[in-house]
Write a protein that holds these residues in place. Structure first.
Motif, PDB file in Angstrom:
ATOM      1  N   ASP A 245      46.645  89.559  33.177  1.00 35.70           N
ATOM      2  CA  ASP A 245      46.040  88.297  33.602  1.00 35.70           C
ATOM      3  C   ASP A 245      46.393  87.148  32.659  1.00 35.70           C
ATOM      4  O   ASP A 245      46.568  86.005  33.098  1.00 35.70           O
ATOM      5  CB  ASP A 245      44.521  88.450  33.674  1.00 35.70           C
ATOM      6  N   LEU A 269      43.555  85.014  40.778  1.00 32.05           N
ATOM      7  CA  LEU A 269      42.506  85.661  39.996  1.00 32.05           C
ATOM      8  C   LEU A 269      41.156  85.010  40.282  1.00 32.05           C
ATOM      9  O   LEU A 269      41.093  83.832  40.629  1.00 32.05           O
ATOM     10  CB  LEU A 269      42.810  85.545  38.503  1.00 32.05           C
ATOM     11  N   GLN A 273      37.372  85.271  35.835  1.00 28.54           N
ATOM     12  CA  GLN A 273      38.408  85.901  35.021  1.00 28.54           C
ATOM     13  C   GLN A 273      39.328  84.852  34.401  1.00 28.54           C
ATOM     14  O   GLN A 273      39.734  84.966  33.240  1.00 28.54           O
ATOM     15  CB  GLN A 273      39.230  86.884  35.858  1.00 28.54           C
TER      16      GLN A 273
END
Length: 302
Positions: A245, A269, A273
């Motif tokens: 990520d 995402l 997050q």
């Protein structure tokens, strides 16, 4: 923004890959490539652009490497990757492949510069390695999808390798090695040139030894010598080695995407997050926030 253009040339049998095409006018175009006399008019990339940030070392050498050359290339790439130095090479057999693999094994950064189109696999045995670098590092080429390359495209790609690096290290090179071409570009760019000494009766090292004698290249007697040329010390930590990520968010910022909602749309995402990732990047000193709360990269590509 990058210009997305995944379509291969007509007649190409290689499956199309997700790639971006940058022009020198793009803000995301690597600054170091602008130092070239003829920067690529089109730069195709797969992976995370932040991977190419300095400090960086080019590790190059012969395709017909000896066990000694492989061992030394692996040791240098491992030490550099662990210290946060990006390892740049050309994905060829021998020294190049060993350098890339060692950087990945050390969970470091690596950039592969191709002499073929961005969707081509050459050499074919390096297909898995190339795809892994695209996932965890950065693959780039000035040749577009479907281009199988030609004799002159591989020497041409060597100028990109030299331009991306602070230091070019020739590990093992005979008198006719393409690595000597990379060394020449490093000199033209006023970058540091270094060479691993080789046995004087071994043909695979004559080109490198000649650089030591006639070009006064820096001798590398241990991996730490490369780090010393970068004014760095050996370290178990890795610099901007982002994955998952964090890599998605960082690449969005590199493309000029700003604001939580925009980054969320770009990366796919969840907002929570993205916020968590940006907070961690800020703690690491990689991201700053302006008065409007928009995140910006704090590290350039210079």
């Amino acid at each position: 923004m990058h210009n997305f253009s995944p379509e291969p040339r007509a007649g190409d049998t290689t499956q199309a890959v997700d790639a971006w095409c940058l022009s020198p006018e793009s803000a995301a175009y690597p600054e170091r490539l602008r130092a070239l006399k003829s920067p690529p008019k089109h730069l195709w990339v797969r992976g995370t652009l932040a991977i190419a940030e300095p400090p960086a070392v080019a590790i190059v050498g012969t395709r017909n490497a000896t066990p000694y050359g492989i061992r030394v290339a692996t040791a240098i790439a491992s030490a550099c990757a662990r210290a946060g130095v990006c390892v740049v090479s050309g994905l060829a057999r021998g020294i190049d492949g060993a350098a890339h693999q060692a950087a990945l094994a050390a969970r470091g950064r690596t950039v592969a510069v191709l002499g073929t189109g961005i969707d081509q696999y050459y050499p074919k045995p390096h297909r898995a390695l190339q795809d892994r670098i695209a996932r965890e590092g950065l693959v780039m080429s000035e040749l577009g999808p479907g281009d199988t390359g030609h004799g002159g495209s591989f020497p041409q790609r060597n100028r990109l390798i030299a331009a991306l690096a602070d230091v070019t290290v020739v590990v093992e090179a005979p008198e006719s090695s393409g690595a000597l071409n990379t060394a020449r570009y490093a000199r033209e760019l006023s970058r540091t040139l270094a060479v691993v000494p080789h046995a004087i009766d071994a043909p695979t090292g004559r080109g490198g030894n000649a650089l030591l004698k006639y070009e006064h290249a820096e001798p590398i007697l241990c991996p730490e010598d490369v780090l010393a040329l970068l004014s760095m010390a050996a370290s178990p930590t890795v610099g901007i080695a982002l994955d998952g990520d964090a890599a998605l968010c960082w690449d969005a910022l590199q493309q000029g995407v700003m604001g939580l909602s925009a980054i969320t749309r770009h990366t796919g995402l969840p907002p929570r997050q993205v916020s968590a990732v940006l907070a961690l990047l800020e703690i690491d000193g990689l991201v700053t926030f302006d008065a409007a709360g928009h995140a910006r990269t704090a590290v350039g590509l210079g």
